[in-house]
Design an enzyme around this catalytic site. Structure first.
Site, PDB file in Angstrom:
ATOM      1  CB  SER A  45      -0.189   2.197  -7.667  1.00 42.98           C
ATOM      2  OG  SER A  45       0.922   3.276  -8.048  1.00 42.98           O
ATOM      3  CG  ASP A 337       0.375   5.706  -0.366  1.00 44.45           C
ATOM      4  OD1 ASP A 337       0.655   6.842  -1.155  1.00 44.45           O
ATOM      5  OD2 ASP A 337       0.644   4.541  -0.715  1.00 44.45           O
ATOM      6  CG  HIS A 340      -0.431   5.947  -4.312  1.00 45.93           C
ATOM      7  ND1 HIS A 340       0.393   5.282  -3.612  1.00 45.93           N
ATOM      8  CD2 HIS A 340      -0.310   5.762  -5.551  1.00 45.93           C
ATOM      9  CE1 HIS A 340       1.076   4.585  -4.552  1.00 45.93           C
ATOM     10  NE2 HIS A 340       0.571   4.848  -5.566  1.00 45.93           N
TER      11      HIS A 340
END
Ligand SMILES: *[C@@H]1O[C@H](CO)[C@@H](O)[C@H](O)[C@H]1NC(C)=O
Ligand SMILES: *[C@@H]1O[C@H](CO)[C@@H](O)[C@H](O)[C@H]1NC(C)=O
Ligand SMILES: *[C@@H]1O[C@H](CO)[C@@H](O)[C@H](O)[C@H]1NC(C)=O
Ligand SMILES: *[C@@H]1O[C@H](CO)[C@@H](O)[C@H](O)[C@H]1NC(C)=O
Ligand SMILES: *[C@@H]1O[C@H](CO)[C@@H](O)[C@H](O)[C@H]1NC(C)=O
Ligand SMILES: *[C@@H]1O[C@H](CO)[C@@H](O)[C@H](O)[C@H]1NC(C)=O
Length: 372
Positions: A45, A337, A340
């Protein structure tokens, strides 16, 4: 003194002046020539630019608000408020952001992004049905054939050898190990980390065999200091969770050893480690120097540390005491978040990888790699 040698000395000096002068001038006036025709990104991600939007069976997605709001003004599938580190790299070398491999009708001539959120180096580490690292490498091999058809075998090989391969992987393997008692009973941390680094070696060797000659590997952040690790810390809630940092450090040490051995075994494979661990820890310990206010909680999310419910997801009706929140100034937060970084921090990181000394990029910086 033998005067017969004088004329030739004069000629030699003149020639040297003529030969050297343009280089001297160039070195002063002209920046290093950045020559990156394309790039190929792999991993999780931290690098995904929308791959998982095309996967039907995964929840590892970020294609809903407020993801993307700061830069794109809409969600794109990137796990941050704006561009991720692959986008910043692309922009710095003057390339468009390469599309996800799974995006229909894309042109792959300036590169492809294979990264899939939730994937790890091990086949077992794939949260949900995502594209594993070995599948990402297989997809690259398919792209290579497409490029050969388009550019000729020689043309494709030339393009690939001058391209930069970016890899951001390993975090999910460690998160999986920490959260799965079965995993822990099968192998101790040392054994586990050596299996993961071995899988990294397989990945790099496959890419080399497919023509890669330049790679940037971003090492692991202090994973124990993410908002989610802090929130779940059973010993001192809200503080960094030491086992997460220890595993990341162990992984990074193994990666350094691997890269040193590959520099020896494959001398024409220019591999750079982008050192994210120390830099992020330094941001945590000295936030003011980096212009940050909050280096522990997520800007966006809900619950303790804004990390009990991920950014943008609804709070289940039963959890009345939990409120969603979105900070006013994401650029003042380290984390967007649960894990990240914000775009602001991504930009700070990449700046150091690009021009920093060997504490930030080993054994050379990304700018030097781009000019090789
Ligand atoms: C998604 O899940 C459904 C139902 O379990 C399954 O039939 C389908 O094959 C899966 N699709 C992919 C691409 O894995
Ligand atoms: C991709 O191209 C095909 C053929 O040109 C077209 O039929 C299809 O609609 C395109 N898909 C997208 C998502 O643009
Ligand atoms: C991990 O397991 C290996 C093999 O069983 C063993 O040699 C090693 O001492 C163990 N390490 C630790 C820290 O327990
Ligand atoms: C992962 O799976 C692929 C194909 O299923 C296999 O070729 C590869 O060796 C596996 N990798 C690891 C690290 O187990
Ligand atoms: C960081 O943000 C969280 C959530 O908004 C807040 O609870 C916490 O007090 C902040 N920490 C600092 C040092 O400002
Ligand atoms: C790299 O630069 C930083 C300051 O920007 C300095 O603290 C560090 O010691 C330098 N590292 C090396 C290996 O020169």
């Amino acid at each position: 003194m033998d005067f017969r040698s004088v004329p030739s000395l004069v000629v030699m000096t003149l020639c040297m002046t003529i030969i050297i002068a343009p280089f001297m001038r160039g070195a002063e006036a002209r920046p290093q020539r950045i020559d990156v025709p394309a790039y190929f990104a792999f991993g999780d991600s931290f690098a995904d630019v929308g791959t998982n939007n095309y996967l039907p069976n995964t929840t590892a997605r970020a294609n809903f608000p407020p993801y993307g709001e700061t830069y794109f003004r809409k969600p794109t599938g990137r796990f941050t408020n704006g561009r991720n580190i692959v986008d910043i790299f692309a922009q710095t070398v003057g390339l468009p952001s390469a599309p996800p491999y799974l995006q229909p009708n894309s042109s792959f001539i300036a590169g492809v992004n294979f990264a899939s959120a939730g994937s790890g180096l091990l086949n077992e580490t794939n949260f949900g049905s995502v594209v594993s690292m070995s599948e990402q490498v297989d997809q690259f091999k398919t792209v290579r054939v497409l490029l050969q058809n388009k550019l000729s075998a020689w043309g494709a090989l030339k393009l690939i050898s001058k391209s930069i391969f970016l890899v951001l992987s390993g975090s999910n393997d460690i998160v999986e190990y920490l959260s799965d008692p079965d995993f822990q009973s099968q192998s101790n941390a040392t054994q586990f980390l050596s299996t993961v680094v071995e899988a990294y070696q397989t990945t790099l060797t496959e890419l080399y065999k497919s023509g890669a000659r330049k790679a940037v590997l971003v090492n692991l952040a202090p994973l124990g200091c993410s908002p989610s690790a802090r929130a779940a810390n059973p010993f001192s809630p809200g503080e960094c969770f030491p086992p997460g940092n220890d595993l990341a450090l162990g992984f990074n040490a193994g990666l350094r050893q691997l890269v040193d051995s590959l520099h020896f075994a494959l001398p024409d494979f220019n591999i750079v480690i982008a050192e994210s661990y120390d830099l992020i820890l330094s941001m945590i310990n000295d936030k003011k120097s980096y212009g940050l206010d909050n280096v522990s909680a997520a800007c966006c999310g809900a619950g303790f540390m804004n990390a009990q419910i991920r950014c943008g997801l609804p709070v289940p009706p039963g959890l009345l005491e939990i409120e969603s929140s979105l900070c006013k100034r994401p650029s003042k937060y380290l984390f967007w978040d649960i894990v990240h970084p914000t775009e602001q921090v991504v930009k700070l990181l990449f700046k150091s990888f690009w021009t920093g000394n060997t504490s930030f990029a080993y054994p050379m910086n990304v700018k030097a790699l781009a000019s090789v």
